[in-house]
Design an enzyme around this catalytic site. Structure first.
Site, PDB file in Angstrom:
ATOM      1  NE  ARG A 143      -3.927  -0.173   2.810  1.00  0.00           N
ATOM      2  CZ  ARG A 143      -4.974  -0.347   2.274  1.00  0.00           C
ATOM      3  NH1 ARG A 143      -5.303  -1.659   2.122  1.00  0.00           N
ATOM      4  NH2 ARG A 143      -6.010   0.499   2.375  1.00  0.00           N
ATOM      5  CE1 TYR A 146      -4.459   6.422  -3.301  1.00  0.00           C
ATOM      6  CE2 TYR A 146      -4.742   6.104  -1.031  1.00  0.00           C
ATOM      7  CZ  TYR A 146      -5.166   6.712  -2.057  1.00  0.00           C
ATOM      8  OH  TYR A 146      -6.233   7.474  -1.841  1.00  0.00           O
ATOM      9  NE  ARG A 187     -12.516   3.043  -4.689  1.00  0.00           N
ATOM     10  CZ  ARG A 187     -12.623   4.311  -5.120  1.00  0.00           C
ATOM     11  NH1 ARG A 187     -12.196   5.170  -4.108  1.00  0.00           N
ATOM     12  NH2 ARG A 187     -12.678   4.657  -6.297  1.00  0.00           N
ATOM     13  CB  VAL A 189     -19.131   0.570  -0.938  1.00  0.00           C
ATOM     14  CG1 VAL A 189     -20.776   0.860  -1.283  1.00  0.00           C
ATOM     15  CG2 VAL A 189     -18.687   0.941   0.532  1.00  0.00           C
ATOM     16  CG  PHE A 192     -19.363  -6.124   0.321  1.00  0.00           C
ATOM     17  CD1 PHE A 192     -18.333  -6.994   0.195  1.00  0.00           C
ATOM     18  CD2 PHE A 192     -19.276  -5.628   1.752  1.00  0.00           C
ATOM     19  CE1 PHE A 192     -17.186  -7.253   0.792  1.00  0.00           C
ATOM     20  CE2 PHE A 192     -18.455  -6.319   2.734  1.00  0.00           C
ATOM     21  CZ  PHE A 192     -17.405  -7.147   2.116  1.00  0.00           C
ATOM     22  CB  THR A 211     -13.970  -0.335  11.976  1.00  0.00           C
ATOM     23  OG1 THR A 211     -12.902   0.329  12.357  1.00  0.00           O
ATOM     24  CG2 THR A 211     -14.367  -1.276  12.937  1.00  0.00           C
ATOM     25  NE  ARG A 212     -10.745   0.523   5.459  1.00  0.00           N
ATOM     26  CZ  ARG A 212      -9.978  -0.479   5.994  1.00  0.00           C
ATOM     27  NH1 ARG A 212      -9.969  -0.767   7.469  1.00  0.00           N
ATOM     28  NH2 ARG A 212      -8.803  -0.926   5.519  1.00  0.00           N
ATOM     29  N   PRO A 275      -5.503  -1.610   6.998  1.00  0.00           N
ATOM     30  CG  PRO A 275      -5.520   0.516   6.501  1.00  0.00           C
ATOM     31  CD  PRO A 275      -5.633  -0.921   5.981  1.00  0.00           C
ATOM     32  CD  GLN A 277      -8.155   1.286  15.619  1.00  0.00           C
ATOM     33  OE1 GLN A 277      -9.384   1.202  16.363  1.00  0.00           O
ATOM     34  NE2 GLN A 277      -7.203   1.771  16.338  1.00  0.00           N
TER      35      GLN A 277
HETATM   36  P1  NAD Z   1     -10.939   7.069  -9.150  1.00  0.00           P
HETATM   37  O1  NAD Z   1     -10.065   6.178  -9.504  1.00  0.00           O
HETATM   38  O2  NAD Z   1     -12.563   7.041  -9.595  1.00  0.00           O
HETATM   39  O3  NAD Z   1     -10.443   8.506  -9.830  1.00  0.00           O
HETATM   40  C1  NAD Z   1      -9.307   8.982 -10.218  1.00  0.00           C
HETATM   41  C2  NAD Z   1      -9.269   9.533 -11.683  1.00  0.00           C
HETATM   42  O4  NAD Z   1      -7.906  10.306 -11.940  1.00  0.00           O
HETATM   43  C3  NAD Z   1      -9.563   8.577 -12.504  1.00  0.00           C
HETATM   44  O5  NAD Z   1     -10.727   9.448 -13.502  1.00  0.00           O
HETATM   45  C4  NAD Z   1      -8.228   8.362 -13.232  1.00  0.00           C
HETATM   46  O6  NAD Z   1      -8.537   7.944 -14.587  1.00  0.00           O
HETATM   47  C5  NAD Z   1      -7.683   9.536 -13.070  1.00  0.00           C
HETATM   48  N1  NAD Z   1      -6.093   9.615 -13.091  1.00  0.00           N
HETATM   49  C6  NAD Z   1      -5.227   8.626 -12.561  1.00  0.00           C
HETATM   50  N2  NAD Z   1      -3.737   8.852 -12.709  1.00  0.00           N
HETATM   51  C7  NAD Z   1      -3.775   9.918 -13.524  1.00  0.00           C
HETATM   52  C8  NAD Z   1      -2.872  10.581 -14.088  1.00  0.00           C
HETATM   53  N3  NAD Z   1      -1.690  10.037 -14.100  1.00  0.00           N
HETATM   54  N4  NAD Z   1      -3.126  11.620 -14.889  1.00  0.00           N
HETATM   55  C9  NAD Z   1      -4.494  11.959 -15.206  1.00  0.00           C
HETATM   56  N5  NAD Z   1      -5.515  11.590 -14.496  1.00  0.00           N
HETATM   57  C10 NAD Z   1      -5.125  10.146 -13.758  1.00  0.00           C
HETATM   58  O7  NAD Z   1     -10.993   7.461  -7.438  1.00  0.00           O
HETATM   59  P2  NAD Z   1     -11.680   8.436  -6.560  1.00  0.00           P
HETATM   60  O8  NAD Z   1     -12.298   7.663  -5.712  1.00  0.00           O
HETATM   61  O9  NAD Z   1     -12.557   9.407  -7.604  1.00  0.00           O
HETATM   62  O10 NAD Z   1     -10.606   9.460  -6.126  1.00  0.00           O
HETATM   63  C11 NAD Z   1     -10.246  10.786  -6.427  1.00  0.00           C
HETATM   64  C12 NAD Z   1      -9.104  11.234  -5.494  1.00  0.00           C
HETATM   65  O11 NAD Z   1      -9.744  11.322  -4.260  1.00  0.00           O
HETATM   66  C13 NAD Z   1      -8.099  10.310  -5.589  1.00  0.00           C
HETATM   67  O12 NAD Z   1      -6.807  11.344  -5.466  1.00  0.00           O
HETATM   68  C14 NAD Z   1      -8.070   9.602  -4.356  1.00  0.00           C
HETATM   69  O13 NAD Z   1      -6.659   9.525  -3.716  1.00  0.00           O
HETATM   70  C15 NAD Z   1      -8.883  10.459  -3.483  1.00  0.00           C
HETATM   71  N6  NAD Z   1      -9.397   9.768  -2.241  1.00  0.00           N
HETATM   72  C16 NAD Z   1     -10.546   9.117  -2.533  1.00  0.00           C
HETATM   73  C17 NAD Z   1     -11.221   8.472  -1.568  1.00  0.00           C
HETATM   74  C18 NAD Z   1     -12.548   7.557  -1.591  1.00  0.00           C
HETATM   75  O14 NAD Z   1     -12.873   6.919  -0.836  1.00  0.00           O
HETATM   76  N7  NAD Z   1     -13.118   7.598  -2.969  1.00  0.00           N
HETATM   77  C19 NAD Z   1     -10.767   8.151  -0.211  1.00  0.00           C
HETATM   78  C20 NAD Z   1      -9.523   8.897  -0.125  1.00  0.00           C
HETATM   79  C21 NAD Z   1      -8.730   9.646  -1.182  1.00  0.00           C
HETATM   80  N1  UDP Z   2     -12.602  -5.684   1.621  1.00  0.00           N
HETATM   81  C1  UDP Z   2     -13.409  -6.768   1.883  1.00  0.00           C
HETATM   82  N2  UDP Z   2     -14.102  -7.341   0.632  1.00  0.00           N
HETATM   83  C2  UDP Z   2     -13.735  -6.817  -0.658  1.00  0.00           C
HETATM   84  C3  UDP Z   2     -13.192  -5.557  -0.624  1.00  0.00           C
HETATM   85  C4  UDP Z   2     -12.620  -5.163   0.403  1.00  0.00           C
HETATM   86  O1  UDP Z   2     -13.413  -7.369   2.572  1.00  0.00           O
HETATM   87  O2  UDP Z   2     -14.433  -7.297  -1.544  1.00  0.00           O
HETATM   88  C5  UDP Z   2     -12.253  -5.058   2.945  1.00  0.00           C
HETATM   89  C6  UDP Z   2     -10.598  -4.701   2.712  1.00  0.00           C
HETATM   90  O3  UDP Z   2      -9.833  -5.593   3.261  1.00  0.00           O
HETATM   91  C7  UDP Z   2     -10.853  -3.438   3.700  1.00  0.00           C
HETATM   92  C8  UDP Z   2     -12.048  -2.579   3.577  1.00  0.00           C
HETATM   93  O4  UDP Z   2     -12.888  -3.652   3.136  1.00  0.00           O
HETATM   94  O5  UDP Z   2     -10.301  -3.982   4.944  1.00  0.00           O
HETATM   95  C9  UDP Z   2     -12.169  -1.418   2.665  1.00  0.00           C
HETATM   96  O6  UDP Z   2     -11.270  -1.813   1.667  1.00  0.00           O
HETATM   97  P1  UDP Z   2     -11.451  -0.843   0.251  1.00  0.00           P
HETATM   98  O7  UDP Z   2     -10.507  -1.361  -0.652  1.00  0.00           O
HETATM   99  O8  UDP Z   2     -12.676  -0.347   0.104  1.00  0.00           O
HETATM  100  O9  UDP Z   2     -10.688   0.513   0.845  1.00  0.00           O
HETATM  101  P2  UDP Z   2      -9.380   0.745   1.997  1.00  0.00           P
HETATM  102  O10 UDP Z   2     -10.088   1.417   3.001  1.00  0.00           O
HETATM  103  O11 UDP Z   2      -8.949  -0.556   2.270  1.00  0.00           O
HETATM  104  O12 UDP Z   2      -8.425   1.473   1.136  1.00  0.00           O
END
Ligand code: NAD
Ligand code: UDP
Length: 312
Positions: A143, A146, A187, A189, A192, A211-212, A275, A277
């Site tokens: 991980r 990232y 991911r 959600v 599932f 947990t999340r 993680p 929690q």
């Molecule tokens: P996503 O994968 O749906 O969106 C990411 C977008 O970035 C995609 O459209 C992808 O094509 C584009 N991208 C990736 N690499 C690129 C590059 N090198 N150049 C141009 N475009 C690029 O993910 P998301 O859930 O929409 O996440 C958006 C942002 O929010 C990310 O930076 C992510 O780290 C952050 N974030 C999201 C979550 C979440 O739960 N959704 C949580 C924490 C942080």
């Molecule tokens: N997870 C799971 N089953 C799945 C996908 C994810 O049990 O099909 C778990 C994963 O191991 C983590 C949590 O769900 O504990 C959240 O995972 P996700 O990939 O959505 O995001 P993370 O918070 O880990 O970046």
């Protein structure tokens, strides 16, 4: 009066496309930059004919030259499945993406928001996590590309702010879900819900006790726009997420109940460094942004389930 020009990197992704919708609604002139690595034109198809929406296929690893007033830097794969496919590219995206957008902000004087993540806390030793917690992150695990990419991006944001006076906002996003998550995103959600709708086994990694805290996308976008438009001098970092905390097993059970599915739970190996929690302390967001989530898990899941029913 000229509309505000807003650049959204990652604008064709899950969060980015909802942000573009919101900005168009707010009467902005939107430039969406995305290389479609995990995003899709389908997410923004409805915007393509709007004269105030522009899509540029571009990789943020390369510099970009446009004129703008605000920059939301969202480009980066967010799902563990996708960011681990090419981990070197993930680090490059976070690092060079931050360099290039910060350079643009420096030249244009634009305000810039970084979509950071709760992953900067790693596998946290305290719960809930406050912004002053420095995290427990493995530098060499699967991980890390990232987590460390996002951490160094935060560092760059604060160094550009201190050295060059760039107007920054840093947002730590906790797990967010909703319509337009990609069906193969991996991911929890989306996995599932898709499994439940197909009456397939629901894959719990580990024993499901980790947990999340799940935030619905509309709440998240509201927090993001409020942060961008927050008072001068407030940089964050600020946690944005829903403090409701659920075990992964509980999430699976709720999804089965809401879909009326006959799926069974199956248990698979817990990925390394998953993680145990995660829950945001949102005191700072409440105080500075007058923001808190309004959509609770069951309600948000119902809309997301409806979306996936149509997509499948
Ligand atoms: P996503 O994968 O749906 O969106 C990411 C977008 O970035 C995609 O459209 C992808 O094509 C584009 N991208 C990736 N690499 C690129 C590059 N090198 N150049 C141009 N475009 C690029 O993910 P998301 O859930 O929409 O996440 C958006 C942002 O929010 C990310 O930076 C992510 O780290 C952050 N974030 C999201 C979550 C979440 O739960 N959704 C949580 C924490 C942080
Ligand atoms: N997870 C799971 N089953 C799945 C996908 C994810 O049990 O099909 C778990 C994963 O191991 C983590 C949590 O769900 O504990 C959240 O995972 P996700 O990939 O959505 O995001 P993370 O918070 O880990 O970046």
């Amino acid at each position: 009066m000229r509309k505000k020009r807003v650049l959204v990197t990652g604008g064709a992704g899950f969060l980015g496309s909802h942000l573009c919708d919101r900005l168009i609604k707010d009467d902005c002139d939107v430039i969406c930059v995305d290389n479609l690595f995990t995003g899709s034109k389908d997410n923004i198809r409805h915007l393509l004919s709007n004269p105030y929406f522009e899509f540029i296929r571009h990789d943020v690893i390369q510099p970009i030259f446009v004129e703008c007033d605000q920059i939301y830097n969202l480009a980066c794969p967010a799902s563990p499945l996708w960011y681990q496919k090419d981990p070197i590219y993930t680090t490059k995206t976070s690092l060079y993406g931050a360099f290039n957008t910060l350079g643009l902000a420096k030249r244009t004087g634009a305000r810039i928001l970084q979509s950071s993540t709760s992953e900067v806390y790693g596998d946290p030793e305290c719960n809930p996590q406050t912004e002053d917690y420095r995290g427990c992150v493995n530098t060499i695990g699967p991980r890390s590309c990232y987590d460390e990419g996002k951490r160094v991006a935060e560092t760059l944001f604060f160094d550009y702010h201190r050295k060059h006076g760039v107007d920054i906002k840093v947002m730590r996003i906790f797990n967010t879900y909703g319509p337009r998550m990609d069906i193969g995103d991996g991911r929890v959600v989306s996995n599932f819900i898709v499994q439940a709708l197909k009456n397939e086994d629901i894959t719990i990694y580990g024993d499901g006790s980790q947990t999340r805290s799940f935030c619905y996308v509309d709440d998240l976008i509201e927090g993001m726009v409020r942060l961008m438009n927050s008072r001068d001098g407030f940089t964050g970092p600020v946690n944005i997420g829903n403090p409701g905390e659920f075990t992964i097993k509980e999430l699976a059970e709720i999804v089965i109940e809401l879909t009326g599915s006959s799926s069974k739970l199956i248990y698979k190996e817990l990925p390394q460094d998953d993680p145990t929690q995660r829950r945001p302390d949102i005191t700072l967001a409440k105080k500075e942004l007058d923001w808190e989530p309004t959509i609770q898990l069951r309600e948000g899941l119902m809309s997301t389930i409806e979306y996936f029913r149509q997509v499948i």
